[in-house]
Design a protein around this motif. Structure first.
Motif, PDB file in Angstrom:
ATOM      1  N   ARG A 149      48.228  49.186  29.467  1.00 16.30           N
ATOM      2  CA  ARG A 149      46.598  48.617  29.907  1.00 16.30           C
ATOM      3  C   ARG A 149      46.775  48.735  31.188  1.00 16.30           C
ATOM      4  NH1 ARG A 149      49.117  42.975  30.197  1.00 16.30           N
ATOM      5  NH2 ARG A 149      50.714  43.357  31.190  1.00 16.30           N
ATOM      6  N   ASP A 150      45.325  47.924  31.895  1.00 18.86           N
ATOM      7  CA  ASP A 150      45.238  47.604  33.230  1.00 18.86           C
ATOM      8  C   ASP A 150      45.017  46.439  33.127  1.00 18.86           C
ATOM      9  OD1 ASP A 150      43.346  47.680  34.960  1.00 18.86           O
ATOM     10  OD2 ASP A 150      41.492  47.667  34.421  1.00 18.86           O
ATOM     11  N   TYR A 151      45.734  46.114  34.100  1.00 13.96           N
ATOM     12  CA  TYR A 151      46.545  44.897  34.525  1.00 13.96           C
ATOM     13  C   TYR A 151      46.904  44.196  35.745  1.00 13.96           C
ATOM     14  CZ  TYR A 151      51.389  46.644  33.882  1.00 13.96           C
ATOM     15  OH  TYR A 151      52.235  47.337  34.704  1.00 13.96           O
ATOM     16  N   THR A 152      46.755  42.828  36.752  1.00 17.49           N
ATOM     17  CA  THR A 152      48.061  42.822  37.810  1.00 17.49           C
ATOM     18  C   THR A 152      48.515  42.109  37.848  1.00 17.49           C
ATOM     19  OG1 THR A 152      46.246  41.458  38.944  1.00 17.49           O
ATOM     20  CG2 THR A 152      45.409  43.533  39.218  1.00 17.49           C
ATOM     21  N   TYR A 153      49.308  41.678  38.627  1.00 11.74           N
ATOM     22  CA  TYR A 153      49.973  40.478  38.999  1.00 11.74           C
ATOM     23  C   TYR A 153      49.323  39.602  38.656  1.00 11.74           C
ATOM     24  CZ  TYR A 153      53.874  44.007  39.327  1.00 11.74           C
ATOM     25  OH  TYR A 153      54.866  44.758  38.550  1.00 11.74           O
ATOM     26  N   ASP A 154      48.467  38.742  39.356  1.00  8.40           N
ATOM     27  CA  ASP A 154      47.539  37.969  39.778  1.00  8.40           C
ATOM     28  C   ASP A 154      45.887  37.539  38.892  1.00  8.40           C
ATOM     29  OD1 ASP A 154      46.702  35.113  40.230  1.00  8.40           O
ATOM     30  OD2 ASP A 154      47.575  35.383  41.872  1.00  8.40           O
ATOM     31  N   PRO A 196      50.592  50.055  44.938  1.00  2.38           N
ATOM     32  CA  PRO A 196      49.976  49.275  45.221  1.00  2.38           C
ATOM     33  C   PRO A 196      48.600  50.714  44.516  1.00  2.38           C
ATOM     34  CG  PRO A 196      49.194  49.229  47.047  1.00  2.38           C
ATOM     35  CD  PRO A 196      50.821  50.175  46.860  1.00  2.38           C
ATOM     36  N   TRP A 197      48.196  50.549  43.337  1.00  5.83           N
ATOM     37  CA  TRP A 197      46.812  50.970  43.158  1.00  5.83           C
ATOM     38  C   TRP A 197      45.372  50.199  43.150  1.00  5.83           C
ATOM     39  CZ3 TRP A 197      50.865  53.369  41.890  1.00  5.83           C
ATOM     40  CH2 TRP A 197      50.757  54.731  41.667  1.00  5.83           C
ATOM     41  N   SER A 198      45.910  49.264  42.424  1.00  5.72           N
ATOM     42  CA  SER A 198      44.490  47.973  42.767  1.00  5.72           C
ATOM     43  C   SER A 198      44.867  46.316  43.281  1.00  5.72           C
ATOM     44  CB  SER A 198      43.108  48.403  41.644  1.00  5.72           C
ATOM     45  OG  SER A 198      42.064  46.895  41.718  1.00  5.72           O
ATOM     46  N   ALA A 199      44.218  46.057  43.404  1.00  2.00           N
ATOM     47  CA  ALA A 199      44.392  44.849  43.576  1.00  2.00           C
ATOM     48  C   ALA A 199      43.480  44.453  42.683  1.00  2.00           C
ATOM     49  CB  ALA A 199      43.598  43.775  45.026  1.00  2.00           C
ATOM     50  N   PRO A 200      43.670  42.656  41.712  1.00  7.08           N
ATOM     51  CA  PRO A 200      43.268  41.827  41.220  1.00  7.08           C
ATOM     52  C   PRO A 200      41.477  41.818  41.568  1.00  7.08           C
ATOM     53  CG  PRO A 200      44.889  40.595  42.248  1.00  7.08           C
ATOM     54  CD  PRO A 200      45.277  42.009  42.711  1.00  7.08           C
ATOM     55  N   ALA A 201      40.976  42.339  39.949  1.00 10.18           N
ATOM     56  CA  ALA A 201      39.590  42.740  39.787  1.00 10.18           C
ATOM     57  C   ALA A 201      38.688  41.516  41.245  1.00 10.18           C
ATOM     58  CB  ALA A 201      38.655  42.701  38.758  1.00 10.18           C
ATOM     59  N   ASN A 206      33.308  44.732  43.677  1.00  9.53           N
ATOM     60  CA  ASN A 206      33.471  45.601  42.792  1.00  9.53           C
ATOM     61  C   ASN A 206      33.565  44.922  41.390  1.00  9.53           C
ATOM     62  OD1 ASN A 206      35.234  47.225  42.698  1.00  9.53           O
ATOM     63  ND2 ASN A 206      35.134  48.622  41.524  1.00  9.53           N
ATOM     64  N   GLY A 207      34.996  43.839  41.861  1.00  7.14           N
ATOM     65  CA  GLY A 207      34.482  42.988  40.690  1.00  7.14           C
ATOM     66  C   GLY A 207      35.387  43.395  39.844  1.00  7.14           C
ATOM     67  N   LYS A 208      36.192  45.059  39.667  1.00  3.56           N
ATOM     68  CA  LYS A 208      36.597  45.709  38.658  1.00  3.56           C
ATOM     69  C   LYS A 208      38.552  46.393  39.541  1.00  3.56           C
ATOM     70  CE  LYS A 208      33.158  48.427  37.817  1.00  3.56           C
ATOM     71  NZ  LYS A 208      32.855  48.712  36.944  1.00  3.56           N
ATOM     72  N   THR A 209      39.028  46.552  38.860  1.00  3.77           N
ATOM     73  CA  THR A 209      40.505  47.118  39.377  1.00  3.77           C
ATOM     74  C   THR A 209      40.105  48.947  39.658  1.00  3.77           C
ATOM     75  OG1 THR A 209      41.417  47.422  36.763  1.00  3.77           O
ATOM     76  CG2 THR A 209      42.194  45.690  37.949  1.00  3.77           C
ATOM     77  N   ILE A 210      39.335  49.237  38.578  1.00  6.94           N
ATOM     78  CA  ILE A 210      38.514  50.539  38.591  1.00  6.94           C
ATOM     79  C   ILE A 210      37.722  51.134  38.960  1.00  6.94           C
ATOM     80  CG2 ILE A 210      39.972  50.893  36.422  1.00  6.94           C
ATOM     81  CD1 ILE A 210      36.955  51.447  34.710  1.00  6.94           C
ATOM     82  N   GLY A 211      36.856  52.146  39.137  1.00  8.61           N
ATOM     83  CA  GLY A 211      36.274  52.905  40.188  1.00  8.61           C
ATOM     84  C   GLY A 211      35.512  52.403  41.456  1.00  8.61           C
ATOM     85  N   ARG A 212      34.392  52.736  42.441  1.00  9.26           N
ATOM     86  CA  ARG A 212      34.136  52.431  42.621  1.00  9.26           C
ATOM     87  C   ARG A 212      34.471  51.480  43.973  1.00  9.26           C
ATOM     88  NH1 ARG A 212      29.393  56.483  44.662  1.00  9.26           N
ATOM     89  NH2 ARG A 212      29.535  56.265  43.036  1.00  9.26           N
TER      90      ARG A 212
END
Ligand SMILES: *[C@@H]1O[C@H](CO)[C@@H](O)[C@H](O)[C@H]1NC(C)=O
Ligand SMILES: *[C@@H]1O[C@H](CO)[C@@H](O)[C@H](O)[C@H]1NC(C)=O
Ligand SMILES: *[C@@H]1O[C@H](CO)[C@@H](O)[C@H](O)[C@H]1NC(C)=O
Length: 511
Positions: A149-154, A196-201, A206-212
């Protein structure tokens, strides 16, 4: 002394046999896999070498797996029919940090799907003296593609104080138990590094963990400060579970964040990395973890070297916070390994660590090929070439994947040196596993490369030599040719010997 085969009576019907020999199984590809289930499993075992003698271990497409033999030093001039002559010099080059793999969520899911007995065997295969003797582990910080799933720690928007920061069930139930288990099996300290792959959206443009998209604001600002504190929170949370990180990569594959990427990513240029490092991340991590924490830049393909390293390290302040360069292998075929060497020459005080690699990632290739010798050769050829160009270690991607090459929440399936089949409660050691063994089991931390000259070098016939802390010399030879090759090794102490490198084989000698 290595552990011998022994039998344990689990019930009146089931006998568990541990063996030194591979229980080989064919799946119709070029070579075989070694099977482990509740009744049949092999260990590579401990390497046995004696001073004054030559010990040779070989693996091949024909099915040899880590087979031991011995040889004698030459007492007369060698024949003139040598295919490759390796003249080892006394000059010492780079030092080994280690070898390892990644404790991804997916590795954890596969690990947990087997019985406790096989869970132990899986980790023994990698981190114990009976296995690959890995001494590095990568730990994704939150979700990546190899998660379910797609998640972050905060994920609480606006939580700049990170009050809601919490490790996920994947950390608590899979990664932490798995790493602690590996630690209990290892004789050496396992160097762990977070990525890390992504910060929280809510922190991203872009308001998302994925994409540009990248972090909002700029280095030194609120979002970047919070993102640096997120690393510190992760460091402290793992430390509270008995796992102290040795280092961090600054950002996984920052160049993919400029593309419409399908899974978690975050864009950074080398200039953003440089400013984030000196204004936010460096000071925060040094304060929390001390200045011995190893911060690695890049964590991406080498096509951008040495430019990326120059852009960061030529700034004295950023330079003071960075310990090394993390490299991925996915575009290695497009760029010569000479870019590693030029990075080393420009910045000799920084280490170069391969931090991610796998086979089966190309769109045109099947994710998993059971028993592919070509994939073992690809590992060995790249690791050997990279070692000849000053890298200090090499870390594989997922430790264990399933028969499909997952799980992966975006379907980005790939291969792994160990494939787990939960339905039959079996795991398979791929030829790639043995390719790793020919390096990781012979090059302990602190080994240093010895300069050499190769005469007769041809594509697919090459070697590299190291001096180990125990003063034994290890030479690793790759022969991709369909016929056996004679390799003459001349040490700088005047001794020499001949190794026959079998057809399509990987051979390691110790003396
Ligand atoms: C384990 O694998 C061996 C070799 O393929 C097989 O003979 C044996 O039945 C398997 N054991 C179990 C419990 O499936
Ligand atoms: C390099 O190319 C070979 C041959 O096409 C392929 O098998 C291998 O996987 C590639 N290696 C990498 C690291 O992309
Ligand atoms: C294998 O070695 C032979 C000589 O023994 C050589 O002619 C041939 O080109 C080599 N094959 C490859 C693929 O390098």
């Amino acid at each position: 002394m290595r552990r011998r085969c022994f039998a344990v009576v689990l019930s009146s019907l089931v006998i568990c046999v541990r063996s030194e020999t591979c229980f080989s199984k064919e799946f119709g590809s070029s070579s075989v896999v070694c099977l482990c289930n509740s009744t049949h499993c092999d260990d590579i075992g401990q390497v046995r070498a004696e001073y004054g003698k030559i010990t040779i271990y070989g693996s091949s497409m024909a099915g040899e797996r880590f087979q031991r033999r011995t040889a004698e030093f030459l007492h007369h001039a060698p024949g003139d029919d040598m295919d490759l002559t390796v003249s080892v010099q006394s000059k010492t080059l780079q030092e080994i940090i280690g070898f390892g793999g990644a404790f991804t969520d997916s590795a954890g899911v596969n690990w947990a799907s087997l019985s406790p007995n096989l869970q132990r065997r899986l980790l023994t295969s990698y981190y114990s003296p009976e296995g690959l003797e890995y001494n590095i582990g990568r730990v994704p910080m939150g979700g990546c593609d190899f998660s379910t799933r797609d998640y972050t720690y905060d994920d609480s928007a606006g939580d700049f104080e990170l009050r809601k920061f919490a490790l996920a069930q994947e950390d608590l139930q899979l990664k932490i138990p798995m790493i602690r288990f590996a630690k209990s099996l290892s004789e050496e300290e396992i160097f762990l590094y977070g990525s890390p792959w992504s910060a929280p959206a809510w922190m991203k443009t872009n308001g998302k963990t994925i994409g540009r998209g990248g972090l909002k604001g700029s280095p030194g600002g609120r979002y970047y400060q919070t993102w640096a504190n997120y690393f510190v929170k992760f460091y402290e949370a793992y430390r509270d579970h008995g796992l102290t990180m040795w280092g961090f990569t600054l950002q996984n594959e920052p160049t993919t964040g400029f593309l419409p990427w399908k899974w978690q990513t975050m864009a950074m240029t080398p200039y953003t990395e440089r400013e984030f490092l000196k204004k936010d991340l460096g000071p925060a991590l040094f304060k929390a973890a001390g200045s011995s924490i190893k911060i690695m830049i890049l964590d991406d393909d080498r096509v951008v070297l040495p430019y990326w390293a120059n852009a960061i390290f030529n700034d004295a302040e950023a330079n003071s916070y960075a310990a090394g360069v993390a490299v991925h292998w996915y575009k290695d075929n497009l760029t010569s390994a000479s870019v590693l060497e030029s990075t080393y020459r420009n910045h000799p005080d920084k280490f170069l660590l391969y931090t991610e690699a796998c086979e089966g990632y190309q769109a045109s290739a099947p994710a998993v090929i059971m028993g592919s010798w070509e994939r073992a050769e690809s590992y060995a050829e790249h690791i050997l070439d990279d070692l000849r160009h000053y890298i200090n270690g090499w870390v594989d991607w997922n430790l264990f994947l399933d028969t499909q090459g997952g799980p992966n929440w975006v379907g980005n399936y790939v291969d792994s040196p160990i494939i787990v089949d939960r339905d039959t409660q079996t795991f398979y050691k791929q030829p790639m596993y043995y390719a790793m063994a020919h390096f990781s089991k012979f090059l302990p931390r602190g080994s240093v490369r010895l300069d050499d000259t190769l005469v007769g070098y041809q594509s697919g016939l090459t070697a590299v030599t190291f001096l180990r802390p125990d003063k034994l010399r290890a030479t690793i030879i790759l022969n991709k040719n369909n016929s056996a090759k004679k390799v003459l090794i001349k040490d700088n102490d005047g001794k020499s010997f001949v190794v026959e490198a079998g057809a399509r084989s990987i051979t390691t000698t110790l003396r």
